[in-house]
Write a protein that holds these residues in place. Structure first.
Motif, PDB file in Angstrom:
ATOM      1  N   THR A  81       0.865  -1.172   0.000  1.00 56.64           N
ATOM      2  CA  THR A  81       0.000   0.000   0.000  1.00 56.64           C
ATOM      3  C   THR A  81       0.904   1.225   0.000  1.00 56.64           C
ATOM      4  OG1 THR A  81      -1.425  -1.263   1.434  1.00 56.64           O
ATOM      5  CG2 THR A  81      -1.948   1.070   1.177  1.00 56.64           C
ATOM      6  N   ALA A  82       0.743   2.059  -0.988  1.00 58.42           N
ATOM      7  CA  ALA A  82       1.634   3.214  -1.123  1.00 58.42           C
ATOM      8  C   ALA A  82       0.953   4.456  -0.560  1.00 58.42           C
ATOM      9  CB  ALA A  82       1.991   3.420  -2.580  1.00 58.42           C
ATOM     10  N   THR A  83       1.555   5.014   0.454  1.00 55.74           N
ATOM     11  CA  THR A  83       0.862   6.086   1.153  1.00 55.74           C
ATOM     12  C   THR A  83       1.655   7.373   1.285  1.00 55.74           C
ATOM     13  OG1 THR A  83       1.737   5.209   3.224  1.00 55.74           O
ATOM     14  CG2 THR A  83      -0.473   4.497   2.610  1.00 55.74           C
ATOM     15  N   GLY A  84       2.951   7.333   0.937  1.00 53.00           N
ATOM     16  CA  GLY A  84       3.815   8.475   1.241  1.00 53.00           C
ATOM     17  C   GLY A  84       3.944   9.463   0.098  1.00 53.00           C
ATOM     18  N   PRO A  85       4.794  10.470   0.288  1.00 52.08           N
ATOM     19  CA  PRO A  85       5.049  11.463  -0.756  1.00 52.08           C
ATOM     20  C   PRO A  85       5.657  10.819  -1.995  1.00 52.08           C
ATOM     21  CG  PRO A  85       6.060  12.111   1.344  1.00 52.08           C
ATOM     22  CD  PRO A  85       5.555  10.723   1.515  1.00 52.08           C
ATOM     23  N   LEU A  86       5.509  11.487  -3.131  1.00 55.91           N
ATOM     24  CA  LEU A  86       6.033  10.948  -4.389  1.00 55.91           C
ATOM     25  C   LEU A  86       7.555  10.927  -4.388  1.00 55.91           C
ATOM     26  CD1 LEU A  86       3.692  12.690  -7.019  1.00 55.91           C
ATOM     27  CD2 LEU A  86       3.552  10.340  -6.149  1.00 55.91           C
TER      28      LEU A  86
ATOM     29  N   ALA B  25      10.161   7.581 -13.023  1.00 57.04           N
ATOM     30  CA  ALA B  25       8.799   8.115 -12.909  1.00 57.04           C
ATOM     31  C   ALA B  25       8.455   8.323 -11.437  1.00 57.04           C
ATOM     32  CB  ALA B  25       7.816   7.126 -13.545  1.00 57.04           C
ATOM     33  N   SER B  26       7.521   9.228 -11.187  1.00 59.23           N
ATOM     34  CA  SER B  26       7.086   9.497  -9.820  1.00 59.23           C
ATOM     35  C   SER B  26       6.113   8.423  -9.352  1.00 59.23           C
ATOM     36  CB  SER B  26       6.392  10.866  -9.750  1.00 59.23           C
ATOM     37  OG  SER B  26       7.338  11.877  -9.930  1.00 59.23           O
ATOM     38  N   VAL B  27       6.404   7.840  -8.201  1.00 59.54           N
ATOM     39  CA  VAL B  27       5.486   6.874  -7.574  1.00 59.54           C
ATOM     40  C   VAL B  27       5.365   7.239  -6.097  1.00 59.54           C
ATOM     41  CG1 VAL B  27       6.004   4.969  -9.152  1.00 59.54           C
ATOM     42  CG2 VAL B  27       7.351   5.242  -7.074  1.00 59.54           C
ATOM     43  N   SER B  28       4.303   6.781  -5.470  1.00 59.79           N
ATOM     44  CA  SER B  28       4.159   7.025  -4.039  1.00 59.79           C
ATOM     45  C   SER B  28       5.211   6.239  -3.273  1.00 59.79           C
ATOM     46  CB  SER B  28       2.769   6.597  -3.557  1.00 59.79           C
ATOM     47  OG  SER B  28       1.792   7.429  -4.114  1.00 59.79           O
ATOM     48  N   SER B  29       5.824   6.889  -2.310  1.00 56.75           N
ATOM     49  CA  SER B  29       6.725   6.152  -1.421  1.00 56.75           C
ATOM     50  C   SER B  29       5.882   5.243  -0.526  1.00 56.75           C
ATOM     51  CB  SER B  29       7.561   7.124  -0.585  1.00 56.75           C
ATOM     52  OG  SER B  29       6.732   8.044   0.076  1.00 56.75           O
ATOM     53  N   VAL B  30       6.529   4.302   0.141  1.00 58.40           N
ATOM     54  CA  VAL B  30       5.816   3.323   0.968  1.00 58.40           C
ATOM     55  C   VAL B  30       6.099   3.615   2.436  1.00 58.40           C
ATOM     56  CG1 VAL B  30       5.569   0.880   1.515  1.00 58.40           C
ATOM     57  CG2 VAL B  30       5.888   1.600  -0.856  1.00 58.40           C
TER      58      VAL B  30
ATOM     59  N   GLY C 103      11.118  -5.385   1.001  1.00 60.77           N
ATOM     60  CA  GLY C 103      10.011  -4.660   1.623  1.00 60.77           C
ATOM     61  C   GLY C 103       8.998  -4.128   0.627  1.00 60.77           C
ATOM     62  N   CYS C 104       9.483  -3.566  -0.485  1.00 60.58           N
ATOM     63  CA  CYS C 104       8.543  -2.868  -1.381  1.00 60.58           C
ATOM     64  C   CYS C 104       8.656  -3.291  -2.837  1.00 60.58           C
ATOM     65  CB  CYS C 104       8.718  -1.358  -1.254  1.00 60.58           C
ATOM     66  SG  CYS C 104      10.216  -0.722  -2.025  1.00 60.58           S
TER      67      CYS C 104
ATOM     68  N   ARG D 160      12.345   4.009  -2.022  1.00 68.07           N
ATOM     69  CA  ARG D 160      10.876   4.035  -1.997  1.00 68.07           C
ATOM     70  C   ARG D 160      10.303   3.768  -0.607  1.00 68.07           C
ATOM     71  NH1 ARG D 160       6.213   0.715  -5.280  1.00 68.07           N
ATOM     72  NH2 ARG D 160       4.615   2.285  -4.881  1.00 68.07           N
ATOM     73  N   CYS D 161      10.917   2.839   0.159  1.00 70.10           N
ATOM     74  CA  CYS D 161      10.341   2.513   1.477  1.00 70.10           C
ATOM     75  C   CYS D 161      11.270   2.870   2.632  1.00 70.10           C
ATOM     76  CB  CYS D 161       9.967   1.032   1.559  1.00 70.10           C
ATOM     77  SG  CYS D 161      11.380  -0.085   1.734  1.00 70.10           S
ATOM     78  N   TYR D 162      12.475   3.397   2.283  1.00 71.17           N
ATOM     79  CA  TYR D 162      13.443   3.837   3.267  1.00 71.17           C
ATOM     80  C   TYR D 162      13.942   2.676   4.138  1.00 71.17           C
ATOM     81  CZ  TYR D 162      15.887   7.458   5.882  1.00 71.17           C
ATOM     82  OH  TYR D 162      16.878   8.239   6.438  1.00 71.17           O
ATOM     83  N   GLY D 163      13.841   1.445   3.619  1.00 72.83           N
ATOM     84  CA  GLY D 163      14.359   0.291   4.352  1.00 72.83           C
ATOM     85  C   GLY D 163      15.880   0.278   4.339  1.00 72.83           C
ATOM     86  N   HIS D 164      16.471  -0.088   5.464  1.00 70.37           N
ATOM     87  CA  HIS D 164      17.934  -0.193   5.563  1.00 70.37           C
ATOM     88  C   HIS D 164      18.408  -1.406   4.779  1.00 70.37           C
ATOM     89  CE1 HIS D 164      21.930  -0.310   7.496  1.00 70.37           C
ATOM     90  NE2 HIS D 164      21.730  -1.613   7.571  1.00 70.37           N
ATOM     91  N   LEU D 165      19.396  -1.201   3.887  1.00 69.89           N
ATOM     92  CA  LEU D 165      19.908  -2.292   3.058  1.00 69.89           C
ATOM     93  C   LEU D 165      21.289  -2.756   3.499  1.00 69.89           C
ATOM     94  CD1 LEU D 165      18.949  -0.724  -0.391  1.00 69.89           C
ATOM     95  CD2 LEU D 165      17.605  -2.358   0.947  1.00 69.89           C
TER      96      LEU D 165
END
Ligand code: FE
Length: 180
Positions: A30-35, A51-56, A101-102, A146-151
């Protein structure tokens, strides 16, 4: 009959406990954050224009439901898996490593190399748009854009052509096989 059923149930339970936790089937988040600007890749590994997509942006319980316990520790708590234990540290198939994650494409097998460290290592991300790096003490941390997950982390001691070593946790990744 009852005894046979019990034996079967025990077999099933024992089998499950020996396999370790598998991640739940991947679903689009579910994408809910800023582009954010992300580069997408098709089933043949071909890049589309960014392309612009919603962040997660999910809460802790939502992330736990999507990830294995180790995946949650790494991606959401910035933990590090033990060296030589991850499923991609000695993995040589061709394809794309996505964010567990995303689903964002993060690294290509074309840029993977043997670092000897026990963690999957890459000379570059698959697209500069798809990761973020930032300070983490003396190291540079790498996150999914996109989801700011630590890699993992990036170090300046990699091979040509970049001289960089992206040292990434297997638990943060999800491999998709592609015959390039
Ligand atoms: Fe992600």
């Amino acid at each position: 009959m009852t005894t046979r059923r019990h034996a079967l149930a025990l077999l099933v339970l024992t089998g499950c406990s020996n396999q370790g936790p598998e991640p739940p089937p991947f679903t689009e988040p579910t994408a809910t954050g800023p582009l954010v600007e992300i580069t997408d890749f098709d089933a043949n590994g071909k890049a589309s224009p960014p392309a612009s997509v919603s962040s997660v942006r999910l809460d802790g319980e939502q992330w736990r439901a999507r990830l294995t316990p180790l995946g949650f520790s790494v991606l959401r708590m910035s933990d590090t898996e033990l060296a030589f234990t991850g499923k991609y540290s000695n993995h040589h198939e061709t394809g794309i490593y996505q964010c567990a994650g995303c689903g964002t494409a993060l690294f290509s097998s074309k840029d993977k190399f043997e670092s000897g460290t026990g963690w999957p290592s890459f000379t570059a991300p698959i697209a500069a748009t798809n990761i973020q790096d930032g300070e983490d003490g003396s190291r540079r941390e790498v996150r999914c854009h996109r989801c700011y997950g630590h890699l993992g982390h990036v170090f300046p001691d990699g091979p040509p052509p970049t001289g960089l070593r992206y040292c990434i946790n297997s638990a943060a990744l999800r491999f998709v096989k592609i015959n390039f």
